[in-house]
Design a protein around this motif. Structure first.
Motif, mmCIF file in Angstrom:
data_model
loop_
_atom_site.group_PDB
_atom_site.id
_atom_site.type_symbol
_atom_site.label_atom_id
_atom_site.label_comp_id
_atom_site.label_asym_id
_atom_site.label_seq_id
_atom_site.Cartn_x
_atom_site.Cartn_y
_atom_site.Cartn_z
ATOM 1 N N VAL A 224 0.861 -1.172 0.000
ATOM 2 C CA VAL A 224 0.000 0.000 0.000
ATOM 3 C C VAL A 224 0.910 1.239 0.000
ATOM 4 N N ASN A 225 0.385 2.366 -0.461
ATOM 5 C CA ASN A 225 1.208 3.581 -0.480
ATOM 6 C C ASN A 225 1.554 4.037 0.927
ATOM 7 N N GLY A 226 2.725 4.629 1.052
ATOM 8 C CA GLY A 226 3.031 5.319 2.309
ATOM 9 C C GLY A 226 3.837 4.532 3.312
ATOM 10 N N THR A 227 4.253 3.317 2.971
ATOM 11 C CA THR A 227 4.943 2.505 3.984
ATOM 12 C C THR A 227 6.316 3.074 4.346
ATOM 13 N N LEU A 228 6.875 3.918 3.466
ATOM 14 C CA LEU A 228 8.176 4.518 3.800
ATOM 15 C C LEU A 228 8.033 5.510 4.950
ATOM 16 N N ALA A 229 6.825 5.997 5.161
ATOM 17 C CA ALA A 229 6.601 6.961 6.237
ATOM 18 C C ALA A 229 5.977 6.297 7.459
ATOM 19 N N TRP A 230 5.838 4.988 7.412
ATOM 20 C CA TRP A 230 5.156 4.308 8.515
ATOM 21 C C TRP A 230 5.998 4.275 9.775
#
Lengths: 319, 448
Positions: B261-267
């Motif tokens: 899913v999008n955004g996992t680098l900011a998780w």
């Protein structure tokens, strides 16, 4: 007679020899020492000692859990070749520069607006202060939600309205994350600038504007030749503070991105904390923190000498 | 408060009441349940308790309230039996490392600290040898599990006494997998990739943390490396990350990442819990807290019903590539009452105390001693049983080197997480990322 008078001891009121304690308290050097001691003591304990310790740590390899030994410039040598450190230097400067320009542009504009005669002026001014009153961590958490990759309210709105298919990428890649943090910092910093400049604006005598009006000055000319120069002294002070606060910012970045994605948003302060406390490398963390000092000194000198050019600001008479 | 804590607090606001009820029954059932625990005859070490002893103990804060209640009750019982006063302080997870450091370096403070993972190894010269009590407990309770031995022993000596471990399995939605054509997640890497791709196609994506998430990010990065036969340091403690196995792992990630899913680098640590709860992701890796928070909230109970947990795919590894966060007790040499301290640790590990405590934790902590696998904890909810064997892992943080402060620091500084993230985001090639991780790791593992 004369002999009698000359021999008779003339009565002089004996001056009471002051006690030792009184003499002690009359002594100026002693008083200086006693009066300064608490202040000097406090400063030494809470300012000089931690600062000195921090600088000393920067030259050791101390970690959490093991006392360090003096290793000279090794920490700095490592940092010099560390791309993550240079990334943090770059972003700290970039973040400070852009955020300061943004804060001062918008803050000055807001101050000028608030300086007009508006209905409910006091309430408006109080509201303007809100972002600054709210503890930074709280506003950081609010922004963290706003920027969340899955649950951002902005993304949700945009998708509801139908102008976007996917959520916005606020903090998931390097440049969007950098800009998002700068915006959060600007939002938070505007009130401080606006209120400070408003105070400065109110010290400008209306008679100057009246005179200018009689001379037929345009609004721009009034701003350029009256408001701005009169505001410059306070601008210099506020800018110095603002640059220092922004350059040493920690909470916003740490709460929203923790320096991610992939270290692209580390400021020197967050990097120093990350390496020093969670990473346990106290010496290296201290070295990063110490390396902020030259930047801060430079920024301070710049604001003072570039912006405070009038002689009376530097202790001389005005021409 | 760490994200992990925050996340767990969030979960526990909901679970506390249920957990309390469970804990209460566990307390009562303590002696009854104890009968299931098989013991072998063993000679308890002779620990004459010092005259006038009193103890201070530091422990990480609870997951669930009954954890603290039962722990305190056990210590009170020790006081009753021996007359030794025990004061227990519960410390935030982020603070315990620093407090341990101060205690070790100043030679003053608590007699016993229950720290995490590597702590006894970092202060190996400041803590007492626990070999006698560990051997006794091991003999009595069917032996220590591999992860307990990894974290408890150093050069054949016991320096720490592990109390339990909490692991991060794969947590997934049965319905989504079925829709994608899978009954359960495949154990092999190509199969796992195919499953993730199939889920992406039906728009029910997976998500694993690649941001600065201490728990979840490191757990995923470790899984990725270990399941490909890669590791950060070799047996001698030399940095060995820049090797072909790592490149393979990173190339695999390059194919896997587009299915996220999008955004996992900011998780961070709570992000995957939220995304899974909101049905934005359908497969992720997390500790047990996510399942309980789903189960105990009526609004999400249906998701819990549909949720299954299995161990992370083994890939090329022999055992599951996941090293649970382990509570590891140590007795400091500065303690004036080493025998009393050791007696307390043994007392807490005995069936009458340990089994009720394990049950009170409803699966958050998993036992280090084999015999406790028979505890009623693991039969209360079949879905929880996946955590029963958390400590059977042959991996540990800093695998496969000796456990040092370097491994703890490299984890806290996200060396491998960021290596993965930089490849996933396309900022670096696998070769560049591995070389950068090597450069950073060398610093942490340099000889001093």
């Amino acid at each position: 007679m004369s002999t009698a008078t000359s021999t008779a001891p003339a009565w002089v009121r004996q001056r009471q020899q002051p006690g030792a304690l009184a003499r002690l308290f009359d002594s100026k050097p002693f008083l200086i020492v006693v009066c300064l001691l608490p202040a000097v003591g406090l400063l030494m304990t809470f300012l000089t000692y931690p600062l000195g310790l921090g600088i000393w740590l920067a030259f050791t390899d101390q970690t959490i859990g093991r006392p360090g030994i003096y290793i000279g410039l090794e920490n700095f040598e490592f940092l010099f070749e560390d791309p993550i450190f240079w990334g943090a230097v770059f972003y700290s400067v970039f973040y400070t520069a852009i955020a300061t320009v943004g804060k001062f542009g918008l803050g000055l504009w807001l101050a000028l607006l608030l300086n007009q005669h508006l209905p409910m002026k006091s309430i408006l001014r109080a509201i303007i202060l809100l972002p600054w009153i709210v503890p930074t961590v709280l506003s950081a958490i609010a922004f963290w939600w706003i920027y969340d990759p899955q649950f951002s309210i902005l993304s949700w709105l945009a998708m509801k309205i139908g102008i976007r298919e996917t959520p916005f990428d606020f903090i998931n890649s390097a440049w969007p994350a950098r800009w998002s943090l700068i915006w959060a910092n600007i939002w938070r910093g505007i009130p401080f600038v606006a209120i400070s400049l408003l105070a400065g604006l109110q010290t400008i005598s209306p008679s100057l504007y009246e005179a200018a009006l009689l001379d037929g000055a345009s609004p721009w000319q009034r701003f350029r030749y009256i408001t701005f120069p009169m505001l410059l002294p306070i601008l210099a002070i506020v800018m110095t503070f603002s640059i220092i606060f922004t350059f040493t910012d920690f909470q916003l970045v740490y709460a929203i991105t923790r320096g991610g994605p992939v270290n692209s948003t580390h400021l020197l302060a967050t990097l120093a904390f990350q390496r020093g406390i969670p990473g346990g490398q106290l010496g290296e963390g201290a070295a990063i923190a110490v390396s902020m000092i030259p930047f801060l000194v430079f920024a301070t000198l710049f604001s003072y000498f570039a912006l405070a050019r009038r002689k009376w600001q530097q202790g001389e008479a005005n021409d | 408060m760490t994200d992990k804590e925050e996340n767990d607090k969030m979960a526990h606001l909901i679970t506390r009441r249920t957990a309390l009820a469970l804990g209460g029954s566990a307390l009562v059932a303590g002696t009854a349940g104890a009968q299931q625990i098989q013991t072998q005859p063993a000679q308890a070490p002779n620990l004459p308790i010092e005259q006038g002893a009193s103890l201070r103990m530091l422990r990480p804060v609870r997951f669930v309230q009954p954890d603290e209640d039962v722990w305190r009750a056990n210590c009170a019982r020790f006081t009753e039996r021996t007359g030794v006063q025990v004061r227990v302080d519960f410390v935030g997870w982020e603070d315990i490392t620093q407090q341990t450091a101060v205690t070790a370096n100043s030679g003053a403070g608590p007699d016993v600290i229950v720290g995490f993972d590597a702590a006894p190894h970092i202060y190996a010269d400041k803590v007492h040898d626990l070999t006698d009590i560990a051997n006794y407990l091991g003999q009595k309770y069917g032996g220590w599990r591999p992860l307990a031995r990894s974290y408890g022993t150093r050069q054949g000596r016991w320096i720490g006494l592990p109390f339990g471990s909490t692991g991060g399995p794969l947590i997934w939605r049965t319905s989504a997998l079925r829709e994608a054509g899978f009954e359960r997640p495949p154990e092999d890497l190509p199969g796992f990739l195919r499953m993730c791709q199939a889920l992406k196609r039906i728009n029910k994506p997976v998500g694993f943390a690649l941001g600065n998430a201490v728990g979840d990010g490191n757990a995923f990065a470790n899984w990725l490396l270990w399941s490909h036969g890669a590791y950060l340091v070799d047996e001698e403690g030399r940095v060995a990350i820049n090797r072909p196995e790592t490149i393979n792992a990173l190339n695999y990630l390059k194919e896997l990442y587009p299915t996220f899913v999008n955004g996992t680098l900011a998780w961070n640590d709570v992000s995957n819990n939220r995304a899974y709860t909101a049905q934005e992701v359908f497969v992720t890796q997390n500790g047990v807290s996510l399942y309980f928070s789903l189960k105990n909230d009526p609004a999400t109970a249906a998701i819990a019903e549909d949720t299954q947990m299995t161990l992370m795919p083994k890939g090329l590894a022999d055992s599951t590539p996941n090293a649970g966060l382990t509570m590891n007790a140590m007795v400091f040499k500065h303690s004036r009452f080493p025998n009393a301290s050791k007696a307390l640790l043994v007392f807490l590990m005995e069936t009458e105390q340990y089994d009720p405590w394990l049950q009170a934790n409803i699966g958050y902590w998993s036992q280090p001693l084999n015999a406790y696998a028979a505890s009623a904890t693991w039969t209360q909810d079949p879905k929880i049983s996946v955590f029963r064997d958390t400590m059977n892992s042959t991996f540990w943080n800093g695998y496969k080197g000796p456990i040092t402060e370097g491994s703890a620091a490299a984890t806290a500084d996200y060396v491998t997480v960021q290596m993965c993230a930089s490849v996933a985001s396309g900022q670096a090639t696998p070769q560049q990322a591995a070389a950068e991780a090597e450069r950073r790791a060398r610093r942490y593992f340099r000889a001093r």
